[in-house]
Design a protein around this motif. Sequence first.
Motif, PDB file in Angstrom:
ATOM      1  N   ASP A  37       0.824  -1.213   0.000  1.00  0.00           N
ATOM      2  CA  ASP A  37       0.000   0.000   0.000  1.00  0.00           C
ATOM      3  C   ASP A  37       0.859   1.264   0.000  1.00  0.00           C
ATOM      4  OD1 ASP A  37      -2.344  -1.465  -0.027  1.00  0.00           O
ATOM      5  OD2 ASP A  37      -2.675  -1.296   2.140  1.00  0.00           O
ATOM      6  N   ASP A  38       1.982   1.227   0.701  1.00  0.00           N
ATOM      7  CA  ASP A  38       2.888   2.378   0.727  1.00  0.00           C
ATOM      8  C   ASP A  38       3.461   2.639  -0.671  1.00  0.00           C
ATOM      9  OD1 ASP A  38       2.585   2.603   3.531  1.00  0.00           O
ATOM     10  OD2 ASP A  38       4.204   1.161   3.867  1.00  0.00           O
ATOM     11  N   ILE A  39       3.880   1.599  -1.329  1.00  0.00           N
ATOM     12  CA  ILE A  39       4.445   1.718  -2.673  1.00  0.00           C
ATOM     13  C   ILE A  39       3.371   2.161  -3.656  1.00  0.00           C
ATOM     14  CG2 ILE A  39       5.673   0.529  -4.526  1.00  0.00           C
ATOM     15  CD1 ILE A  39       7.244   0.905  -1.805  1.00  0.00           C
ATOM     16  N   ASP A  40       2.176   1.603  -3.517  1.00  0.00           N
ATOM     17  CA  ASP A  40       1.060   2.010  -4.380  1.00  0.00           C
ATOM     18  C   ASP A  40       0.766   3.496  -4.232  1.00  0.00           C
ATOM     19  OD1 ASP A  40       0.708  -0.515  -5.464  1.00  0.00           O
ATOM     20  OD2 ASP A  40      -0.982  -1.029  -4.156  1.00  0.00           O
ATOM     21  N   ARG A  41       0.823   3.992  -3.005  1.00  0.00           N
ATOM     22  CA  ARG A  41       0.572   5.418  -2.764  1.00  0.00           C
ATOM     23  C   ARG A  41       1.651   6.281  -3.412  1.00  0.00           C
ATOM     24  NH1 ARG A  41      -2.151   9.439  -3.272  1.00  0.00           N
ATOM     25  NH2 ARG A  41      -1.802  11.144  -1.835  1.00  0.00           N
ATOM     26  N   LEU A  42       2.899   5.857  -3.339  1.00  0.00           N
ATOM     27  CA  LEU A  42       3.983   6.600  -3.981  1.00  0.00           C
ATOM     28  C   LEU A  42       3.790   6.633  -5.495  1.00  0.00           C
ATOM     29  CD1 LEU A  42       7.032   5.303  -1.935  1.00  0.00           C
ATOM     30  CD2 LEU A  42       5.987   7.572  -1.805  1.00  0.00           C
ATOM     31  N   ILE A  43       3.396   5.524  -6.054  1.00  0.00           N
ATOM     32  CA  ILE A  43       3.141   5.467  -7.497  1.00  0.00           C
ATOM     33  C   ILE A  43       1.983   6.393  -7.862  1.00  0.00           C
ATOM     34  CG2 ILE A  43       2.328   3.980  -9.373  1.00  0.00           C
ATOM     35  CD1 ILE A  43       3.947   1.702  -7.975  1.00  0.00           C
ATOM     36  N   GLN A  44       0.961   6.442  -7.022  1.00  0.00           N
ATOM     37  CA  GLN A  44      -0.183   7.319  -7.279  1.00  0.00           C
ATOM     38  C   GLN A  44       0.236   8.783  -7.235  1.00  0.00           C
ATOM     39  OE1 GLN A  44      -3.404   6.421  -8.188  1.00  0.00           O
ATOM     40  NE2 GLN A  44      -3.445   8.591  -8.659  1.00  0.00           N
ATOM     41  N   ILE A  45       1.106   9.131  -6.299  1.00  0.00           N
ATOM     42  CA  ILE A  45       1.601  10.506  -6.219  1.00  0.00           C
ATOM     43  C   ILE A  45       2.345  10.870  -7.505  1.00  0.00           C
ATOM     44  CG2 ILE A  45       3.257  12.036  -5.054  1.00  0.00           C
ATOM     45  CD1 ILE A  45       2.525  10.524  -2.430  1.00  0.00           C
ATOM     46  N   LEU A  46       3.189   9.967  -7.983  1.00  0.00           N
ATOM     47  CA  LEU A  46       3.915  10.216  -9.231  1.00  0.00           C
ATOM     48  C   LEU A  46       2.962  10.351 -10.410  1.00  0.00           C
ATOM     49  CD1 LEU A  46       6.968   7.810  -8.885  1.00  0.00           C
ATOM     50  CD2 LEU A  46       6.979  10.303  -8.772  1.00  0.00           C
ATOM     51  N   ASP A  47       1.961   9.488 -10.465  1.00  0.00           N
ATOM     52  CA  ASP A  47       0.968   9.567 -11.538  1.00  0.00           C
ATOM     53  C   ASP A  47       0.232  10.902 -11.502  1.00  0.00           C
ATOM     54  OD1 ASP A  47       1.639   7.029 -12.429  1.00  0.00           O
ATOM     55  OD2 ASP A  47      -0.078   6.047 -11.471  1.00  0.00           O
ATOM     56  N   ASP A  48      -0.135  11.347 -10.300  1.00  0.00           N
ATOM     57  CA  ASP A  48      -0.821  12.631 -10.147  1.00  0.00           C
ATOM     58  C   ASP A  48       0.064  13.784 -10.617  1.00  0.00           C
ATOM     59  OD1 ASP A  48      -2.972  11.248  -9.084  1.00  0.00           O
ATOM     60  OD2 ASP A  48      -2.535  11.812  -7.008  1.00  0.00           O
ATOM     61  N   MET A  49       1.343  13.731 -10.270  1.00  0.00           N
ATOM     62  CA  MET A  49       2.263  14.784 -10.696  1.00  0.00           C
ATOM     63  C   MET A  49       2.421  14.777 -12.218  1.00  0.00           C
ATOM     64  SD  MET A  49       5.230  15.346  -7.822  1.00  0.00           S
ATOM     65  CE  MET A  49       5.969  13.740  -7.964  1.00  0.00           C
ATOM     66  N   GLU A  50       2.461  13.605 -12.801  1.00  0.00           N
ATOM     67  CA  GLU A  50       2.578  13.505 -14.259  1.00  0.00           C
ATOM     68  C   GLU A  50       1.360  14.129 -14.941  1.00  0.00           C
ATOM     69  OE1 GLU A  50       3.453  10.205 -17.742  1.00  0.00           O
ATOM     70  OE2 GLU A  50       2.809   9.507 -15.777  1.00  0.00           O
ATOM     71  N   ILE A  51       0.185  13.882 -14.394  1.00  0.00           N
ATOM     72  CA  ILE A  51      -1.037  14.481 -14.938  1.00  0.00           C
ATOM     73  C   ILE A  51      -0.965  16.001 -14.856  1.00  0.00           C
ATOM     74  CG2 ILE A  51      -3.512  14.787 -14.502  1.00  0.00           C
ATOM     75  CD1 ILE A  51      -3.515  11.758 -13.694  1.00  0.00           C
ATOM     76  N   LYS A  52      -0.496  16.513 -13.716  1.00  0.00           N
ATOM     77  CA  LYS A  52      -0.371  17.955 -13.547  1.00  0.00           C
ATOM     78  C   LYS A  52       0.619  18.545 -14.549  1.00  0.00           C
ATOM     79  CE  LYS A  52      -3.161  19.422 -10.480  1.00  0.00           C
ATOM     80  NZ  LYS A  52      -4.263  20.261 -10.918  1.00  0.00           N
ATOM     81  N   VAL A  53       1.747  17.877 -14.759  1.00  0.00           N
ATOM     82  CA  VAL A  53       2.733  18.351 -15.716  1.00  0.00           C
ATOM     83  C   VAL A  53       2.091  18.454 -17.104  1.00  0.00           C
ATOM     84  CG1 VAL A  53       4.849  17.747 -16.949  1.00  0.00           C
ATOM     85  CG2 VAL A  53       4.784  17.588 -14.464  1.00  0.00           C
ATOM     86  N   GLU A  54       1.356  17.442 -17.492  1.00  0.00           N
ATOM     87  CA  GLU A  54       0.700  17.456 -18.794  1.00  0.00           C
ATOM     88  C   GLU A  54      -0.341  18.566 -18.880  1.00  0.00           C
ATOM     89  OE1 GLU A  54       1.667  15.776 -21.477  1.00  0.00           O
ATOM     90  OE2 GLU A  54       3.274  14.985 -20.188  1.00  0.00           O
ATOM     91  N   GLN A  55      -1.097  18.789 -17.810  1.00  0.00           N
ATOM     92  CA  GLN A  55      -2.071  19.877 -17.798  1.00  0.00           C
ATOM     93  C   GLN A  55      -1.375  21.227 -17.930  1.00  0.00           C
ATOM     94  OE1 GLN A  55      -4.123  19.286 -14.074  1.00  0.00           O
ATOM     95  NE2 GLN A  55      -5.644  17.931 -14.988  1.00  0.00           N
ATOM     96  N   PHE A  56      -0.282  21.402 -17.205  1.00  0.00           N
ATOM     97  CA  PHE A  56       0.445  22.654 -17.246  1.00  0.00           C
ATOM     98  C   PHE A  56       1.066  22.880 -18.629  1.00  0.00           C
ATOM     99  CE2 PHE A  56       1.257  22.479 -12.376  1.00  0.00           C
ATOM    100  CZ  PHE A  56      -0.038  22.876 -12.140  1.00  0.00           C
ATOM    101  N   LYS A  57       1.526  21.803 -19.277  1.00  0.00           N
ATOM    102  CA  LYS A  57       2.072  21.927 -20.632  1.00  0.00           C
ATOM    103  C   LYS A  57       1.000  22.447 -21.583  1.00  0.00           C
ATOM    104  CE  LYS A  57       5.599  18.318 -20.906  1.00  0.00           C
ATOM    105  NZ  LYS A  57       5.836  17.005 -21.553  1.00  0.00           N
ATOM    106  N   LYS A  58      -0.213  21.920 -21.454  1.00  0.00           N
ATOM    107  CA  LYS A  58      -1.306  22.356 -22.324  1.00  0.00           C
ATOM    108  C   LYS A  58      -1.653  23.818 -22.093  1.00  0.00           C
ATOM    109  CE  LYS A  58      -3.431  17.827 -22.795  1.00  0.00           C
ATOM    110  NZ  LYS A  58      -4.577  16.987 -22.465  1.00  0.00           N
ATOM    111  N   ASP A  59      -1.525  24.267 -20.847  1.00  0.00           N
ATOM    112  CA  ASP A  59      -1.826  25.659 -20.524  1.00  0.00           C
ATOM    113  C   ASP A  59      -0.806  26.626 -21.110  1.00  0.00           C
ATOM    114  OD1 ASP A  59      -4.012  24.778 -19.109  1.00  0.00           O
ATOM    115  OD2 ASP A  59      -3.083  25.015 -17.133  1.00  0.00           O
ATOM    116  N   GLN A  60       0.368  26.128 -21.389  1.00  0.00           N
ATOM    117  CA  GLN A  60       1.422  27.001 -21.914  1.00  0.00           C
ATOM    118  C   GLN A  60       1.257  27.097 -23.382  1.00  0.00           C
ATOM    119  OE1 GLN A  60       3.266  28.679 -19.697  1.00  0.00           O
ATOM    120  NE2 GLN A  60       2.103  27.542 -18.214  1.00  0.00           N
TER     121      GLN A  60
END
Length: 60
Positions: A37-60
């Motif tokens: 569960d700890d590792i799954d949560r870390l992976i989820q955090i990374l996935d969330d950050m990746e989504i944000k990066v992609e959203q921010f790229k689109k905004d630029q």
Amino acid sequence: MGKASTNKESQLSYLKNRLEMFMDVIDHLDPEHAEVDDIDRLIQILDDMEIKVEQFKKDQ
């Protein structure tokens, strides 16, 4: 979590803060006692950050 970031500086600041929080979690994680569960949560955090990066790229 708050209002969406719309300018480049605040978006970058948001991502830096999230990365710092992620690194703090990694630094304090005891590998001897980490569970799936700890590792799954870390992976989820990374996935969330990746989504944000992609959203921010689109905004630029």
